[in-house]
Design an enzyme around this catalytic site. Structure first.
Site, mmCIF file in Angstrom:
data_model
loop_
_atom_site.group_PDB
_atom_site.id
_atom_site.type_symbol
_atom_site.label_atom_id
_atom_site.label_comp_id
_atom_site.label_asym_id
_atom_site.label_seq_id
_atom_site.Cartn_x
_atom_site.Cartn_y
_atom_site.Cartn_z
ATOM 1 N N ASN A 120 0.801 -1.223 0.000
ATOM 2 C CA ASN A 120 0.000 0.000 0.000
ATOM 3 C C ASN A 120 0.834 1.272 0.000
ATOM 4 O O ASN A 120 0.355 2.326 -0.389
ATOM 5 C CB ASN A 120 -0.958 0.000 1.196
ATOM 6 C CG ASN A 120 -0.306 -0.413 2.484
ATOM 7 O OD1 ASN A 120 0.305 -1.480 2.556
ATOM 8 N ND2 ASN A 120 -0.406 0.416 3.495
ATOM 9 N N SER A 136 -11.126 -5.013 -0.453
ATOM 10 C CA SER A 136 -11.931 -3.972 0.185
ATOM 11 C C SER A 136 -12.505 -3.032 -0.876
ATOM 12 O O SER A 136 -11.765 -2.510 -1.717
ATOM 13 C CB SER A 136 -11.028 -3.197 1.147
ATOM 14 O OG SER A 136 -11.760 -2.182 1.785
ATOM 15 N N HIS A 178 -13.691 0.041 -0.924
ATOM 16 C CA HIS A 178 -13.397 1.474 -1.044
ATOM 17 C C HIS A 178 -12.069 1.763 -1.739
ATOM 18 O O HIS A 178 -11.734 2.911 -2.001
ATOM 19 C CB HIS A 178 -13.473 2.178 0.324
ATOM 20 C CG HIS A 178 -12.346 1.915 1.263
ATOM 21 N ND1 HIS A 178 -11.363 2.836 1.495
ATOM 22 C CD2 HIS A 178 -12.046 0.847 2.034
ATOM 23 C CE1 HIS A 178 -10.510 2.350 2.389
ATOM 24 N NE2 HIS A 178 -10.905 1.143 2.730
ATOM 25 N N CYS A 198 -3.444 4.948 7.533
ATOM 26 C CA CYS A 198 -3.643 4.707 8.960
ATOM 27 C C CYS A 198 -2.549 5.389 9.771
ATOM 28 O O CYS A 198 -2.685 5.603 10.965
ATOM 29 C CB CYS A 198 -3.639 3.215 9.244
ATOM 30 S SG CYS A 198 -4.605 2.284 8.085
HETATM 31 N N1 PLP Z 1 -4.548 -4.097 3.569
HETATM 32 C C1 PLP Z 1 -4.003 -3.146 2.814
HETATM 33 C C2 PLP Z 1 -2.831 -3.471 1.958
HETATM 34 C C3 PLP Z 1 -4.527 -1.840 2.828
HETATM 35 O O1 PLP Z 1 -3.979 -0.903 2.069
HETATM 36 C C4 PLP Z 1 -5.639 -1.579 3.657
HETATM 37 C C5 PLP Z 1 -6.190 -0.210 3.744
HETATM 38 O O2 PLP Z 1 -5.489 0.776 3.568
HETATM 39 C C6 PLP Z 1 -6.191 -2.627 4.406
HETATM 40 C C7 PLP Z 1 -5.618 -3.873 4.347
HETATM 41 C C8 PLP Z 1 -7.385 -2.416 5.271
HETATM 42 O O3 PLP Z 1 -8.539 -2.274 4.491
HETATM 43 P P1 PLP Z 1 -9.838 -1.601 5.111
HETATM 44 O O4 PLP Z 1 -9.601 -0.140 5.123
HETATM 45 O O5 PLP Z 1 -10.956 -1.972 4.190
HETATM 46 O O6 PLP Z 1 -10.017 -2.193 6.463
#
Ligand code: PLP
Length: 381
Positions: free
Chosen positions: A152, A200, A202, A326
């Protein structure tokens, strides 16, 4: 109103109009509970079935391999805690990587607190796990490997096929967090040696608060939320009908437009990188040249505090990120940037731009110009 230049599509994406339109009836007149037998409930059930088929088609799965969740984090938690728990008599060793999202890292930490052993694979300077090193980390007690499809922060795409083949050979379950990959790059679970995959909505122009876990037929995963019989009795809770419908439509569209979007995102990405490299001195372009998400640009600028730079960019309407969303408020150097070994004088100046198909050349050029101005200003102090 200030014009927004949204370059943070890895944090979240704008809900697409088509998904919004398909969701609307389920937020108003079609409010039935899918578990009921009368017509209103049947309509909700039919909408969920249609969405499940669309999602399954998008990753070439079968509809009964798709389990709806509330988000990507839930899907990660379920896959990891579920498989680790169900196989603890066989062994309590899990392998993951140092650059996973916290949904994976903290699930592993939770298991570690319960007495599991977790191996965190190092990555190379472009952010890739070495499959051969991973193979040598597998022991008799390894039951699960969880390696993300694409990172990410730096956008690096991991060698999922190679890792999956090793997992198969060794009889170890393989989960991949594909939250950043689904809807961005082609995924065909029939061709991939994977057991579980998280996604996910979004992240691909669907609504927030809905995701899914793909579980390959035959893989026995215990229930994560106990209660009613929804999701084949594995994930209780009255379904988020509008959310699921929106996710199905958004993923269908993302896959339909994928080739064209990828090409355009790569073009804008290259324009942004070239512009930054031309106009700003002492910048490192992080991640992999080839194995990279089409819209990801991650750079580290020498001697700059990314937190301050982001505030300046925000003042002129440019939305970017210092690391994963996050971590946006904590300007501490992210675990990913630490893991790829960025030199100390660059680390704190790490910025992520994630380009979407809605961005324009003008927005990219404006961003380069503002970055040049702001870095010069910060460096002049
Ligand atoms: N895994 C990765 C690689 C992500 O980028 C994210 C969100 O930024 C998540 C998991 C978590 O997803 P969610 O926001 O739907 O909980």
């Amino acid at each position: 109103m200030k014009k927004i230049i949204y370059l943070d599509n890895a944090a979240t994406t704008k809900l697409c109009e088509e998904a919004k339109a398909e969701m609307e009836p389920y937020l108003s007149e079609e409010y039935g509970n899918a578990s009921t037998g009368y017509e209103l409930g049947e309509a909700a059930k039919a909408a969920i079935t249609k969405a499940r088929i669309r999602i399954a088609d998008a990753i070439k799965a079968s509809p009964d391999e798709i389990f709806f969740t509330s988000c990507g984090s839930e899907a990660d938690n379920w896959a990891i805690k579920g498989i680790a728990g169900a196989n603890k008599e066989r062994g309590k060793h899990i392998i993951t990587s140092q650059i996973e999202h916290h949904a994976v890292l903290n699930s592993c930490q939770y298991l570690s607190d319960l007495g599991y052993e977790v191996t965190y694979m190092k990555v190379d300077e472009q952010g890739r796990v070495d499959p051969y090193m991973l193979e040598s980390a597998i022991s008799e007690s390894t039951t699960l490997i969880s390696i993300m499809y694409a990172n990410n922060e730096i956008g690096t795409i991991e060698p999922i096929t190679e890792i999956g083949k090793i997992a198969r050979k060794k009889g170890v379950f393989f989960h991949t967090d594909a939250v950043q990959a689904v809807g961005q790059i082609p995924i065909d679970v029939r061709q991939l040696p994977i057991d579980m995959l998280s996604a996910s909505a979004h992240k691909f122009h669907g609504p927030k608060g809905v995701g899914f876990l793909y579980v390959k037929k035959g893989v026995k995963i215990p229930s994560f939320i106990h209660g009613g019989g929804q999701e084949q009795g594995k994930r209780a809770g009255t379904e988020n009908v509008a959310g699921v419908v929106g996710m199905g439509k958004a993923l269908e569209l993302s896959c339909r437009n994928m080739q064209i979007n990828q090409k355009y995102q790569r073009y804008l990405r290259n324009r942004l990188v070239e512009g930054i490299m031309r106009e700003v001195d002492d910048v490192i372009y992080n991640g992999h040249d080839r194995y990279r998400l089409p819209g990801n640009v991650n750079i580290s600028i020498k001697g700059i505090d990314a937190g301050t730079l982001l505030i300046m960019l925000d003042e002129v309407g440019i939305c970017a990120s210092a690391g994963s969303a996050c971590n946006a408020n904590a300007v501490a150097v992210s675990h990913v940037i630490e893991a790829i070994g960025i030199p100390d004088e660059y680390k704190k100046g790490t910025l992520r731009f994630s380009i979407g198909a809605d961005n324009t050349e003008e927005e990219i050029d404006y961003t380069v110009q503002k970055l040049k101005e702001f870095v010069a200003l910060l460096r002049s102090f």
